[in-house]
Enzyme design. Structure first.
Site, short mmCIF file in Angstrom:
data_model
loop_
_atom_site.label_atom_id
_atom_site.label_comp_id
_atom_site.label_asym_id
_atom_site.label_seq_id
_atom_site.Cartn_x
_atom_site.Cartn_y
_atom_site.Cartn_z
CG HIS A 18 -3.66 2.63 9.40
ND1 HIS A 18 -2.89 1.79 8.63
CD2 HIS A 18 -3.61 3.82 8.77
CE1 HIS A 18 -2.41 2.44 7.59
NE2 HIS A 18 -2.83 3.69 7.66
CG HIS A 20 -2.34 8.74 7.60
ND1 HIS A 20 -1.07 8.48 7.14
CD2 HIS A 20 -3.09 7.68 7.22
CE1 HIS A 20 -1.07 7.32 6.50
NE2 HIS A 20 -2.28 6.81 6.54
CE LYS A 104 1.98 1.48 6.17
NZ LYS A 104 0.66 2.07 6.35
CG HIS A 141 0.29 0.92 1.46
ND1 HIS A 141 -0.58 1.96 1.72
CD2 HIS A 141 0.07 0.58 0.17
CE1 HIS A 141 -1.28 2.24 0.63
NE2 HIS A 141 -0.89 1.41 -0.34
CG HIS A 179 -4.96 0.43 4.40
ND1 HIS A 179 -4.28 -0.33 3.48
CD2 HIS A 179 -4.13 1.45 4.74
CE1 HIS A 179 -3.10 0.22 3.27
NE2 HIS A 179 -2.98 1.28 4.03
CG ASP A 252 -5.68 4.63 5.84
OD1 ASP A 252 -4.77 5.38 6.25
OD2 ASP A 252 -5.76 4.25 4.66
#
Ligand code: DOR
Ligand code: ZN
Length: 351
Positions: A18, A20, A104, A141, A179, A252
């Site tokens: 995970h 970004h 996602k 999420h 997460h 994350d």
């Protein structure tokens, strides 16, 4: 194969399930930081605009590959951003063509660039049905966004009101609850079938919600889902170090410029990539479970995704490791997780 002696820790090369990586100027900086420690990463699609089709994912994947320093083997695993109006055929085609590894689910408005997310999961039942049929994972999420639900309860309420009913409708759907931050999440995942797993970040293992309020407001500890009470952190640490393959590594890592964090409306996200393995190793050592780090970091993730384990290794050395206050690239300034701390482990190499 994990060898832990007093000053050296070598184990199979891990993956980050995970991240970004962002885009534009930020991409070069953060792709390098992730590829330094990890051979593969699941790349979040919450760009502006979000990655909702195969062409956009292909182009983004190429920009990532172009940003990785020569000589570092790194495979970005792309995800599709689900919206109320997503076309199931596009998702299935992207998966068949090897572009989309997973989808996602952002509840609309839940976090950074989630405005175009899903307003009601029933709107995507058609996509979920197809994903279940082809074995394509759904990455979640897990937070409700209702004003009347306390921010600290959003994950637990999501599990009860959204996730459990969704899995009742799609019992064979592969799901990663991303997460996780609560005991409720740990218990739910541990009690579900083998198709349900979770990622755990380095930062949610390292601090509880007090960290945001030590002597004042501390924006660099703010992320979503927000850190919870100490007993939740203890549950996460127990899960991560348990050897249960349902729990695996996902940092994350979510960089924001210092000016966007130290702001009257500061962004959510912690840039943990520069110290990811050092930080996980610290937690596992504190829990006297260093021998379980390799499973968590390098084995359970690929097994869940049905991918081969990596061939190479990584090595950490025990030595004082001062984390920089800020990492700069051109005019961009990002404060890393654990800035200013002296860590006991230092990343040495990917071999
Ligand atoms: O803290 C977070 N930052 N949580 C998320 O879910 C998104 C991420 C980001 O993209 O900044
Ligand atoms: Zn994220």
């Amino acid at each position: 194969m994990s060898t832990a002696v007093s000053d050296r820790l070598t184990f199979r090369c891990p993956d980050d399930w995970h991240v970004h990586l962002r885009d534009g100027d930020t991409l070069a900086l953060v792709a390098r930081q992730t590829a330094r420690q990890f051979a593969r990463a699941i790349v979040m699609p919450n760009l502006a605009p979000p990655v909702t089709n195969v062409a956009a994912a292909r182009a983004y994947r190429q920009r990532i590959l172009d940003s990785v320093p020569v000589g570092l083997a790194f495979t970005p695993l792309m995800t599709a951003y689900l919206t109320d109006r997503i076309d199931p055929e596009e998702i299935v085609r992207g998966h068949a063509e090897g572009v989309f590894t997973a989808c996602k689910l952002y509840p609309a408005g839940a976090t950074t660039n989630a405005a175009a997310g899903v307003t009601d999961v029933r709107h995507i039942d058609g996509v979920l049905e197809r994903m279940q049929a082809i074995g394509m994972p759904l990455l979640v999420h897990g937070e409700v966004v209702d004003d009347d639900v306390d921010v600290f309860d959003r994950e637990a309420v999501f599990i009860e009101k959204v996730l459990a009913p969704m899995l009742a409708r799609f019992p064979e759907l592969k799901v990663v609850l991303e997460h996780i931050t609560t005991r409720e999440a740990v218990d739910f995942v541990a009690g579900s079938g083998p198709g349900v797993a979770a990622t755990i970040t380095a930062h949610h293992l390292a601090f509880n919600r007090n960290a945001m309020f030590v002597g004042g407001i501390r924006p660099h500890y703010y992320c979503l889902p927000v850190a919870k009470r100490e007993h939740h952190r203890r549950a996460l640490r127990a899960a991560a170090t348990s050897g249960n393959p349902k729990f695996f590594l996902g940092t994350d890592t979510a960089p924001h410029a210092v000016s966007d964090k130290e702001n009257s409306c500061g962004c959510a996200g912690i840039f943990s990539a520069p110290v990811a393995l050092e930080s996980y190793a610290t937690t596992f050592e504190e829990e006297q479970a260093l021998e379980r780090l390799e499973g968590f970091a390098s084995e359970y993730g690929p097994r869940f995704y049905g991918l081969p384990l990596n061939e190479g290794t990584v090595t950490l050395i025990r030595r004082p490791n001062v984390v920089p206050e800020v990492i700069e690239a051109g005019s961009l300034r990002i404060r890393p997780f654990r800035a200013g701390e002296t860590m006991t482990w230092a990343f040495e190499e990917r071999g």
